[in-house]
Design an enzyme around this catalytic site. Structure first.
Site, mmCIF file in Angstrom:
data_model
loop_
_atom_site.group_PDB
_atom_site.id
_atom_site.type_symbol
_atom_site.label_atom_id
_atom_site.label_comp_id
_atom_site.label_asym_id
_atom_site.label_seq_id
_atom_site.Cartn_x
_atom_site.Cartn_y
_atom_site.Cartn_z
ATOM 1 N N SER A 137 0.787 -1.375 -0.183
ATOM 2 C CA SER A 137 -0.078 0.003 -0.092
ATOM 3 C C SER A 137 0.999 1.255 0.184
ATOM 4 O O SER A 137 0.148 2.564 -0.079
ATOM 5 C CB SER A 137 -1.036 -0.192 1.434
ATOM 6 O OG SER A 137 -2.003 -0.678 0.796
ATOM 7 N N LYS A 140 0.199 3.648 -2.549
ATOM 8 C CA LYS A 140 -0.930 4.436 -2.898
ATOM 9 C C LYS A 140 -0.683 5.895 -2.754
ATOM 10 O O LYS A 140 -0.914 7.574 -3.042
ATOM 11 C CB LYS A 140 -1.664 4.422 -1.301
ATOM 12 C CG LYS A 140 -2.251 3.298 -1.437
ATOM 13 C CD LYS A 140 -3.318 2.783 -0.469
ATOM 14 C CE LYS A 140 -4.682 2.150 -0.480
ATOM 15 N NZ LYS A 140 -3.962 0.308 -0.932
ATOM 16 N N SER A 315 -5.900 3.669 4.560
ATOM 17 C CA SER A 315 -5.592 2.901 2.768
ATOM 18 C C SER A 315 -6.585 1.948 2.743
ATOM 19 O O SER A 315 -6.589 0.752 2.295
ATOM 20 C CB SER A 315 -4.963 1.345 4.717
ATOM 21 O OG SER A 315 -3.484 1.317 2.765
#
Length: 479
Positions: A137, A140, A315
């Site tokens: 993640s 991102k 997230s």
């Protein structure tokens, strides 16, 4: 009028219409007031004496409970939270501390690490920094930087309704917004409150003079790709994200109170049916808006700054992918995974990033086939700091305080409040952990860092704790 009505008693007694009180009653009131004041004085004196007695007794025999013994005063100085950097602070000698820290047995997989000075961009330490690894993640952050760079913090995703091919029809034109709500309250309310389908329906009815259409055509032609990115499994489409669609209510969740709720198999159709019910239409069909069709109404998502806050802090895989595809639509003219990859690569190149070996299958990092390097993350953030994308730093979770770092750094308290970063974890395949962000040293020097671990066998919590310990130790560095 009583005193509770905010009247001034002096003013009231001095008005020409106030009748003089009998002297005897006035004397009694004065004597009563004297007794009250005397009693209050005694209470205050006793309380003060009692406090003194407690303080003396506590010195000789400290008490437990809600009271703190005097020897604990003054209270400890609070830990710094987001302490400001000092441009004159010395650069830390990370080469003297990081090799031992990164030799932690918990970090037993492939480890890519990069630390750089935020002010000058000077690389202070690297270890396998150019090795492409699955970033989870932390990807991102790439999505956030690209969105801020190309769309800006105030950009909003539109959802509109235009006239249909017949008088008793309208066309709901999807624009890529997954944060829509039915009535203004939904999953994304806390950060990026979505536009309301109820409001959109009311605007359409007003534009049509109060006459409800019979048919709502759903136009999803803006999205022309597969519902999932390469490497994302069908099971993950039901739990970790949703089948991608250019219009959704609550990100396609069947339960808008849960992050990992099951998702609708066709979230766009569900959104259109919700809208048709609100509008009073009886039929929903697939269709495409005619060129030049008159617009009846439009609603917009929360600004991009709020959407980025939402998917960075929590997230959120679905929202980050939707934002990545929206950026691709604006920049490349098409909402496809390939266009998204092109935009991400070009954005990083423009920011001075070495993109060799980088792979972008999605904007969330959910795909295990994505690849980033620690060097690329630090170079990207260094470039973002001097660009329109600098807003990304405001969205990063704070260690021990917010987002996905709110329950981290329990065994590395020195880093609480001074380390900010985006976490990354993949459970399938196991052994993918990352942490990317900024920290401020004890001397006041702000650093940018990235840690990516792949293939470790010590478990998620152990690797996360090791990364917390590394960054916390660097934040205390006076080396």
């Amino acid at each position: 009028m009583s005193l509770s009505d905010n009247a001034d008693p002096k003013v009231a007694s001095s008005t020409p219409h106030a009748a003089p009180a009998p002297q005897q009653g006035g004397a009694r009131r004065r004597r009563a007031l004297t007794w009250v004041l005397a009693a209050l004085a005694i209470v205050v004196t006793v309380a003060a004496a009692g406090g003194l007695v407690w303080q003396i007794s506590a010195v000789t025999s400290p008490r437990t409970g809600t009271l703190t013994a005097p020897e604990a005063y003054p209270p400890a100085e609070p830990a710094p939270v987001l302490a400001g950097s000092d441009a004159d602070a010395p650069l830390p000698d990370l080469a003297s501390v990081l090799p031992d820290l990164l030799a932690d047995a918990r970090l037993n997989g492939s480890l890519s690490a990069s630390f750089a000075d935020a002010l000058t961009g000077e690389v202070l330490f690297e270890q396998e920094a150019t090795t492409p690894l699955a970033p989870a993640s932390s990807m991102k952050v790439v999505t956030a930087v690209a969105a801020f760079q190309h769309l800006g913090a105030e950009y909003r995703i539109p959802t509109k309704v235009v006239e249909g091919p017949t008088e008793d029809s309208v066309v709901l034109v999807a624009g890529g917004d997954p944060t829509l709500t039915v009535d203004g309250e939904g999953y994304y309310t806390a950060y990026g409150k979505g536009a309301s389908l109820t409001e959109l329906a009311e605007l359409v009815l007003e534009a049509r003079g109060g006459t409800a259409p019979t048919t709502v055509y759903l136009d999803t032609s803006v999205f022309t790709d597969s519902v999932s990115a390469a490497g994302v499994t069908a099971a993950e489409l039901d739990t970790s994200t949703a089948p991608m669609a250019p219009i959704m209510v609550d990100g396609g969740r069947t339960d808008n109170t849960l992050k990992y709720s099951p998702h609708h198999a066709d979230p766009a159709l569900v959104a259109a049916q919700e809208f048709a019910n609100l509008l009073g239409a009886s039929t929903v069909e697939a269709g495409t808006a005619e060129a030049g069709a008159a617009e009846l109404a439009v609603v917009h998502s929360a600004p991009m700054s709020a959407l980025v806050d939402s998917f960075i802090l929590t997230s959120d895989n679905l929202l980050s992918d939707a934002v990545a595809l929206q950026t691709a639509l604006v920049v490349e003219g098409e909402m496809t995974w390939a266009a998204m990859s092109t935009v991400h690569a070009a954005t990083l190149e423009d920011l001075g990033v070495n993109t060799a070996g980088l792979v972008f299958h999605d904007g969330s990092g959910l795909s295990p086939d994505d690849r980033m390097t620690a060097e690329a993350f630090t170079q990207m953030l260094l470039g973002a700091a001097g660009s329109q994308a600098s807003s990304v730093f405001e969205s990063l979770p704070v260690a021990g305080y917010s987002g996905t770092l709110d329950d981290r750094f329990g065994d590395a308290e020195e880093g609480m409040g001074v380390v900010r970063g985006k976490t990354g974890t993949l459970t399938q395949p196991t052994g993918v952990i990352s942490l990317t962000g900024t920290l401020t040293t004890a001397d006041g020097r702000q650093l940018i860092f990235s840690l990516i671990s792949n293939g470790h066998t010590t478990g998620t919590e152990a690797v996360e704790a090791a990364m917390d310990a590394v960054t916390a130790e660097v934040s205390q560095c006076g080396c």
